[in-house]
Scaffold this motif. Structure first.
Motif: not given
Length: 236
Positions: A157-159, A162-168, A184-193, A195-200
């Motif tokens: 799911a694309g992060s 809003s995190g909507e895709n992850l929640l769905a 699974a946070t398939f991003t390279l570094f900490p940051g906005v994305l 954080d959004q994955v963690l919030s979801a």
């Protein structure tokens, strides 16, 4: 006399991202032994590729310059921004730069994240690789390889902010498997994305893995990319 390797990252206004990129550069430099490894950015952060190369050329004699895009997929940054930055640096410095492939949606990185997840849980793969057909095909290929290697149930799911895709995706996977999935946070570094994955993940009462920049597998992939690049340049 030294070879210069520049890791070309997307860049972010979040300092955690640039700190993570510098950490990767330091570890890669130690792994290579003898090459200078620096970070440059496509936007947000300094230095640009032109500036990073100029700084090292001013400080010593550089025998060759290689660029490795610090990107996880062939989205717009890899297809447009990297070639533009390289062409600009070649023009400004009147030099030849060899450019390696992106990191890619590599199974080794996925398996490193897999190790953070209990064996009985399904996984939502949170990625930010863009909407290009190449990026989407690479992501689905990774999901298929991951499932074949581990037997896990995995949905990509694309992060987004809003995190909507992850929640769905998490809701669909939970209904199908009767287990609350981890993300699974398939991003390279900490940051906005990230954080959004963690919030979801928090929103559905689960956990998220950490970004992949700390994984040993990432350094080995970069070493492999550089080896392929140097071999091609030698015989090309």
């Amino acid at each position: 006399m030294s070879a210069l390797v520049v890791l070309l990252a997307h860049g972010s206004p979040d300092p955690r991202s640039s700190q993570g990129a510098c950490d990767v550069a330091n570890r890669l430099e130690k792994r290579l032994g003898g090459s200078i490894v620096r970070v440059a950015y496509l936007n947000h952060d300094w230095p640009t590729l032109t500036a990073a190369i100029g700084r090292e050329r001013d400080s010593g004699e550089i025998t060759s310059i290689s660029v490795l895009p610090l990107l996880l997929s062939k989205a717009s940054h890899a297809l447009r921004d990297v070639p533009d930055a390289v062409a600009r640096a070649e023009r400004d410095h009147r030099i030849k730069i060899v450019v390696g492939d992106t990191i890619g949606m590599q199974l080794d990185l996925a398996l490193a994240l897999d190790a953070q997840v209990p064996a009985d849980l399904p996984i939502v793969l949170a990625w930010a690789g863009g909407r290009t057909a190449i990026a989407q095909a690479e992501t689905q290929s990774l999901v298929d390889q991951w499932h074949q290697a581990t037997g896990r149930q995995i949905v990509a799911a694309g992060s987004s902010e809003s995190g909507e895709n992850l929640l769905a995706a998490a809701a669909e996977l939970q209904e199908r498997t009767n287990h609350v999935p981890m993300i699974a946070t398939f991003t390279l570094f900490p940051g906005v994305l990230a954080d959004q994955v963690l919030s979801a993940a928090n929103a559905i009462g689960t956990r998220a893995t950490t970004p992949v920049f700390q994984e040993t597998a990432l350094i080995e992939i970069l070493v492999d990319r550089l080896s392929i690049l140097q071999t091609a340049d030698q015989f090309g």
